[in-house]
Write an enzyme that holds these catalytic residues in place. Structure first.
Site, mmCIF file in Angstrom:
data_model
loop_
_atom_site.group_PDB
_atom_site.id
_atom_site.type_symbol
_atom_site.label_atom_id
_atom_site.label_comp_id
_atom_site.label_asym_id
_atom_site.label_seq_id
_atom_site.Cartn_x
_atom_site.Cartn_y
_atom_site.Cartn_z
ATOM 1 N N ASP A 44 -2.805 9.859 1.190
ATOM 2 C CA ASP A 44 -2.190 8.564 1.479
ATOM 3 C C ASP A 44 -0.700 8.722 1.746
ATOM 4 O OD1 ASP A 44 -1.261 8.794 -1.136
ATOM 5 O OD2 ASP A 44 -2.706 7.387 -1.944
ATOM 6 N N GLU A 45 -0.089 7.651 2.191
ATOM 7 C CA GLU A 45 1.293 7.688 2.671
ATOM 8 C C GLU A 45 2.260 8.261 1.640
ATOM 9 O OE1 GLU A 45 4.372 4.589 4.889
ATOM 10 O OE2 GLU A 45 2.488 3.834 4.065
#
Length: 188
Positions: free
Chosen positions: A45-46
């Site tokens: 994820d980011e």
């Protein structure tokens, strides 16, 4: 002939090459001139960092995402984690997934004796005034959405920083954040 790459995904990047929503997001394609048809195998994820495998081979993606291939993470958690919490992680904990309760599979987990050297993250985590932190290693062979973060929270030690260091027998090694390495094949 398929092409394969290892990348140290930096904090703040999405594990994708196109983003259809209007918000301005950093994408992997900004880091390197990748070939047409490239895809990330699995995701980080980011706000996660570390080893990401990229390929033009869709079948390779299926193999890596299978439950046979281990993924190892170094996780900085809030507080000084104890052996009791590590045992709970090893035996499986209840997390929420798709609106339902899910018990994670047994996994490997341990407290790291020394803090890993990853360099500064793009965004400061927090400073020492907010209390101590500790690092653990978690190795899983499944990958539910934000699973490792949910696991550490479930045992009372929320994740502050998450870095994937291994997929199968492929290691992050000395790749620096944003660095890309083309390889002939993946060692799984």
């Amino acid at each position: 002939m398929h092409q394969h790459y290892l990348i140290h995904k930096p904090y703040g990047y999405l594990s994708q090459f196109k983003y259809e929503l209007k918000r301005n997001k950093k994408l992997l394609g900004e880091l390197y001139n990748f070939p047409e048809g490239i895809m990330a195998i699995g995701r980080l994820d980011e706000d996660s960092e570390g080893l990401l495998l990229l390929t033009t081979d869709g079948m390779m993606s299926e193999i890596v995402r299978s439950k046979k291939v281990e993924k190892e993470y170094y996780v900085q958690v809030d507080g000084i984690i104890n052996q009791d919490a590590i045992e709970k992680l090893k035996n499986g904990v209840e997390i929420g997934f798709n609106g339902k309760k899910y018990i994670t599979r047994k996994c490997q987990a341990a407290i790291l004796k020394a803090n890993p050297e990853f360099g500064e993250r793009g965004k400061k985590i927090r400073d020492e005034r907010h209390g101590p932190t500790s690092w653990i290693t978690i190795t899983i062979n499944e990958g539910k959405f934000r699973q490792v973060r949910k696991m550490t929270s479930a045992v009372g030690f929320p994740t502050l920083r998450l870095v994937r260091v291994r997929v199968g027998n492929q290691y992050l090694n000395d790749l620096k954040a944003g660095e890309v390495l083309e390889v002939s094949d993946f060692e799984l």
